[in-house]
Design a protein around this motif. Structure first.
Motif, PDB file in Angstrom:
ATOM      1  N   ARG A  63       0.835  -1.197   0.000  1.00 50.63           N
ATOM      2  CA  ARG A  63       0.000   0.000   0.000  1.00 50.63           C
ATOM      3  C   ARG A  63       0.866   1.242   0.000  1.00 50.63           C
ATOM      4  NH1 ARG A  63      -4.431  -1.139   4.432  1.00 50.63           N
ATOM      5  NH2 ARG A  63      -5.607  -2.661   3.282  1.00 50.63           N
ATOM      6  N   GLN A  64       0.641   2.067  -0.975  1.00 49.16           N
ATOM      7  CA  GLN A  64       1.390   3.322  -1.044  1.00 49.16           C
ATOM      8  C   GLN A  64       0.628   4.428  -0.333  1.00 49.16           C
ATOM      9  OE1 GLN A  64       1.690   3.628  -5.237  1.00 49.16           O
ATOM     10  NE2 GLN A  64       3.481   2.294  -5.370  1.00 49.16           N
ATOM     11  N   ALA A  65      -0.667   4.302  -0.265  1.00 44.92           N
ATOM     12  CA  ALA A  65      -1.490   5.316   0.386  1.00 44.92           C
ATOM     13  C   ALA A  65      -1.867   4.825   1.782  1.00 44.92           C
ATOM     14  CB  ALA A  65      -2.745   5.573  -0.431  1.00 44.92           C
ATOM     15  N   GLY A  66      -2.175   5.747   2.639  1.00 41.87           N
ATOM     16  CA  GLY A  66      -2.563   5.404   3.989  1.00 41.87           C
ATOM     17  C   GLY A  66      -4.017   4.992   4.066  1.00 41.87           C
ATOM     18  N   LEU A  67      -4.450   4.741   5.278  1.00 37.96           N
ATOM     19  CA  LEU A  67      -5.813   4.299   5.519  1.00 37.96           C
ATOM     20  C   LEU A  67      -6.832   5.383   5.151  1.00 37.96           C
ATOM     21  CD1 LEU A  67      -7.639   2.065   6.694  1.00 37.96           C
ATOM     22  CD2 LEU A  67      -7.401   3.209   8.901  1.00 37.96           C
ATOM     23  N   LEU A  68      -6.483   6.652   5.391  1.00 43.09           N
ATOM     24  CA  LEU A  68      -7.407   7.738   5.082  1.00 43.09           C
ATOM     25  C   LEU A  68      -7.675   7.841   3.583  1.00 43.09           C
ATOM     26  CD1 LEU A  68      -9.052  10.049   6.234  1.00 43.09           C
ATOM     27  CD2 LEU A  68      -7.055  11.505   5.959  1.00 43.09           C
ATOM     28  N   ALA A  69      -6.648   7.684   2.774  1.00 40.71           N
ATOM     29  CA  ALA A  69      -6.840   7.726   1.317  1.00 40.71           C
ATOM     30  C   ALA A  69      -7.669   6.535   0.855  1.00 40.71           C
ATOM     31  CB  ALA A  69      -5.490   7.734   0.609  1.00 40.71           C
ATOM     32  N   LEU A  70      -7.459   5.391   1.467  1.00 40.69           N
ATOM     33  CA  LEU A  70      -8.244   4.204   1.129  1.00 40.69           C
ATOM     34  C   LEU A  70      -9.717   4.403   1.474  1.00 40.69           C
ATOM     35  CD1 LEU A  70      -8.133   1.222   0.183  1.00 40.69           C
ATOM     36  CD2 LEU A  70      -7.750   0.610   2.559  1.00 40.69           C
ATOM     37  N   LEU A  71      -9.968   4.980   2.648  1.00 47.00           N
ATOM     38  CA  LEU A  71     -11.357   5.247   3.044  1.00 47.00           C
ATOM     39  C   LEU A  71     -12.007   6.295   2.140  1.00 47.00           C
ATOM     40  CD1 LEU A  71     -11.052   5.216   6.932  1.00 47.00           C
ATOM     41  CD2 LEU A  71     -12.134   3.495   5.472  1.00 47.00           C
ATOM     42  N   GLN A  72     -11.242   7.309   1.733  1.00 41.09           N
ATOM     43  CA  GLN A  72     -11.790   8.321   0.824  1.00 41.09           C
ATOM     44  C   GLN A  72     -12.179   7.706  -0.511  1.00 41.09           C
ATOM     45  OE1 GLN A  72      -8.857  11.395   0.502  1.00 41.09           O
ATOM     46  NE2 GLN A  72      -9.703  12.554   2.212  1.00 41.09           N
ATOM     47  N   PHE A  73     -11.324   6.851  -1.049  1.00 39.89           N
ATOM     48  CA  PHE A  73     -11.654   6.194  -2.308  1.00 39.89           C
ATOM     49  C   PHE A  73     -12.908   5.341  -2.157  1.00 39.89           C
ATOM     50  CE2 PHE A  73     -11.584   2.430  -4.986  1.00 39.89           C
ATOM     51  CZ  PHE A  73     -11.581   3.013  -6.232  1.00 39.89           C
ATOM     52  N   CYS A  74     -12.975   4.564  -1.083  1.00 40.03           N
ATOM     53  CA  CYS A  74     -14.136   3.690  -0.884  1.00 40.03           C
ATOM     54  C   CYS A  74     -15.416   4.502  -0.719  1.00 40.03           C
ATOM     55  CB  CYS A  74     -13.917   2.780   0.316  1.00 40.03           C
ATOM     56  SG  CYS A  74     -12.636   1.548   0.051  1.00 40.03           S
ATOM     57  N   LEU A  75     -15.339   5.639  -0.033  1.00 38.98           N
ATOM     58  CA  LEU A  75     -16.517   6.496   0.127  1.00 38.98           C
ATOM     59  C   LEU A  75     -16.961   7.070  -1.214  1.00 38.98           C
ATOM     60  CD1 LEU A  75     -18.534   7.966   1.999  1.00 38.98           C
ATOM     61  CD2 LEU A  75     -16.888   9.831   2.076  1.00 38.98           C
ATOM     62  N   ILE A  76     -16.019   7.564  -2.005  1.00 38.03           N
ATOM     63  CA  ILE A  76     -16.374   8.119  -3.318  1.00 38.03           C
ATOM     64  C   ILE A  76     -16.940   7.033  -4.222  1.00 38.03           C
ATOM     65  CG2 ILE A  76     -15.397   9.154  -5.402  1.00 38.03           C
ATOM     66  CD1 ILE A  76     -13.441  10.615  -3.571  1.00 38.03           C
ATOM     67  N   PHE A  77     -16.327   5.866  -4.206  1.00 40.92           N
ATOM     68  CA  PHE A  77     -16.816   4.747  -5.003  1.00 40.92           C
ATOM     69  C   PHE A  77     -18.232   4.362  -4.579  1.00 40.92           C
ATOM     70  CE2 PHE A  77     -17.174   0.195  -5.968  1.00 40.92           C
ATOM     71  CZ  PHE A  77     -16.884   0.215  -7.313  1.00 40.92           C
ATOM     72  N   THR A  78     -18.468   4.319  -3.269  1.00 42.52           N
ATOM     73  CA  THR A  78     -19.797   3.974  -2.757  1.00 42.52           C
ATOM     74  C   THR A  78     -20.837   5.002  -3.179  1.00 42.52           C
ATOM     75  OG1 THR A  78     -18.820   2.854  -0.857  1.00 42.52           O
ATOM     76  CG2 THR A  78     -21.111   3.530  -0.655  1.00 42.52           C
ATOM     77  N   LEU A  79     -20.518   6.277  -3.060  1.00 39.80           N
ATOM     78  CA  LEU A  79     -21.481   7.324  -3.417  1.00 39.80           C
ATOM     79  C   LEU A  79     -21.799   7.303  -4.910  1.00 39.80           C
ATOM     80  CD1 LEU A  79     -20.163  10.258  -1.222  1.00 39.80           C
ATOM     81  CD2 LEU A  79     -22.269   8.962  -0.904  1.00 39.80           C
ATOM     82  N   ASN A  80     -20.782   7.113  -5.742  1.00 38.54           N
ATOM     83  CA  ASN A  80     -21.028   7.104  -7.182  1.00 38.54           C
ATOM     84  C   ASN A  80     -21.808   5.871  -7.610  1.00 38.54           C
ATOM     85  OD1 ASN A  80     -19.777   9.571  -7.666  1.00 38.54           O
ATOM     86  ND2 ASN A  80     -17.785   8.621  -7.755  1.00 38.54           N
ATOM     87  N   CYS A  81     -21.489   4.717  -7.042  1.00 39.36           N
ATOM     88  CA  CYS A  81     -22.276   3.516  -7.346  1.00 39.36           C
ATOM     89  C   CYS A  81     -23.699   3.656  -6.833  1.00 39.36           C
ATOM     90  CB  CYS A  81     -21.618   2.280  -6.748  1.00 39.36           C
ATOM     91  SG  CYS A  81     -20.137   1.771  -7.611  1.00 39.36           S
ATOM     92  N   SER A  82     -23.855   4.334  -5.698  1.00 42.73           N
ATOM     93  CA  SER A  82     -25.194   4.557  -5.148  1.00 42.73           C
ATOM     94  C   SER A  82     -26.031   5.429  -6.075  1.00 42.73           C
ATOM     95  CB  SER A  82     -25.086   5.202  -3.773  1.00 42.73           C
ATOM     96  OG  SER A  82     -26.339   5.610  -3.317  1.00 42.73           O
ATOM     97  N   MET A  83     -25.423   6.472  -6.639  1.00 43.72           N
ATOM     98  CA  MET A  83     -26.179   7.320  -7.566  1.00 43.72           C
ATOM     99  C   MET A  83     -26.549   6.559  -8.836  1.00 43.72           C
ATOM    100  SD  MET A  83     -24.743  11.176  -7.151  1.00 43.72           S
ATOM    101  CE  MET A  83     -22.996  10.876  -7.071  1.00 43.72           C
ATOM    102  N   PHE A  84     -25.653   5.716  -9.325  1.00 43.90           N
ATOM    103  CA  PHE A  84     -25.979   4.888 -10.482  1.00 43.90           C
ATOM    104  C   PHE A  84     -27.101   3.906 -10.130  1.00 43.90           C
ATOM    105  CE2 PHE A  84     -25.224   1.091 -13.139  1.00 43.90           C
ATOM    106  CZ  PHE A  84     -25.515   1.666 -14.364  1.00 43.90           C
ATOM    107  N   GLU A  85     -27.025   3.332  -8.945  1.00 45.42           N
ATOM    108  CA  GLU A  85     -28.069   2.416  -8.485  1.00 45.42           C
ATOM    109  C   GLU A  85     -29.417   3.121  -8.378  1.00 45.42           C
ATOM    110  OE1 GLU A  85     -28.550  -0.553  -4.711  1.00 45.42           O
ATOM    111  OE2 GLU A  85     -27.905   1.505  -4.319  1.00 45.42           O
ATOM    112  N   LEU A  86     -29.410   4.369  -7.915  1.00 48.61           N
ATOM    113  CA  LEU A  86     -30.658   5.117  -7.801  1.00 48.61           C
ATOM    114  C   LEU A  86     -31.265   5.423  -9.166  1.00 48.61           C
ATOM    115  CD1 LEU A  86     -29.775   7.491  -4.871  1.00 48.61           C
ATOM    116  CD2 LEU A  86     -31.412   5.614  -4.854  1.00 48.61           C
ATOM    117  N   ILE A  87     -30.429   5.622 -10.180  1.00 48.59           N
ATOM    118  CA  ILE A  87     -30.955   5.816 -11.531  1.00 48.59           C
ATOM    119  C   ILE A  87     -31.639   4.537 -12.005  1.00 48.59           C
ATOM    120  CG2 ILE A  87     -30.281   6.176 -13.936  1.00 48.59           C
ATOM    121  CD1 ILE A  87     -28.090   8.061 -12.865  1.00 48.59           C
ATOM    122  N   ILE A  88     -30.999   3.397 -11.757  1.00 52.62           N
ATOM    123  CA  ILE A  88     -31.604   2.114 -12.131  1.00 52.62           C
ATOM    124  C   ILE A  88     -32.900   1.895 -11.350  1.00 52.62           C
ATOM    125  CG2 ILE A  88     -31.247  -0.387 -12.170  1.00 52.62           C
ATOM    126  CD1 ILE A  88     -29.526   1.171 -14.179  1.00 52.62           C
TER     127      ILE A  88
END
Length: 173
Positions: A66-91
């Protein structure tokens, strides 16, 4: 739709886009309360699944190095979750799966969190990590990151001033 005499075009547009009220399922079915809990469970499980997929993706890509710390990993997972959630809401909107009020609330929360993350959190964390990589103490890196965020927000605001907007008092054609 041609507006009636003496009415604004915006008023006619609002009337034509009016959504029919959705009947309250809790009042008509004895299991209406269970439907609400099931819908919240579906949203919660899907958000958890998207977070897990983002976490798994990063661990598969980077593995143990891992080159990034835990905070960067959590930020990516949060952004990924929010974007997938918006796509899911469109469906879900197309399929008519969830309650429209719950879909709208989830859409607004996801959009607000995504905007806050994009405009506030990511620029701050980028400057913070950039400065702290040079060996600067955390407190000083946070101060520099706050100053960088202030500069970023000022430039963001100045760039936005150049875009043309329609004044509320001007008639739309």
């Amino acid at each position: 739709m041609v507006p009636a005499e003496g009415r604004e075009p915006l008023h006619c547009l609002r009337r034509s886009l009016r959504v029919l009220p959705v009947p309250d399922r809790g009042a008509t079915t004895p299991r209406g309360r269970m439907v609400g809990w099931m819908e919240l469970t579906v949203l919660g499980l899907s958000h958890g699944f998207f977070f897990f997929v983002g976490w798994t993706f990063l661990t598969l890509v980077f593995g143990t190095r891992r080159q990034a710390g835990l905070l960067a990993l959590l930020q990516f997972c949060l952004i990924f979750t929010l974007n997938c959630s918006m796509f899911e809401l469109i469906i879900f909107e197309i399929a008519g799966v969830l309650d429209p009020a719950l879909r709208l609330l989830n859409w607004k929360v996801a959009l607000e969190l995504t905007l806050a993350n994009l405009i506030l959190v990511l620029p701050f964390s980028q400057v913070f990590f950039l400065v702290s990589d040079y060996g600067v103490a955390r407190r000083r890196a946070a101060a520099v990151a706050l100053a960088g965020l202030g500069i970023y927000l000022y430039l963001f605001w100045k760039i936005g001033q150049g875009f043309p907007t329609v004044a509320p008092s001007s008639p739309s054609s």
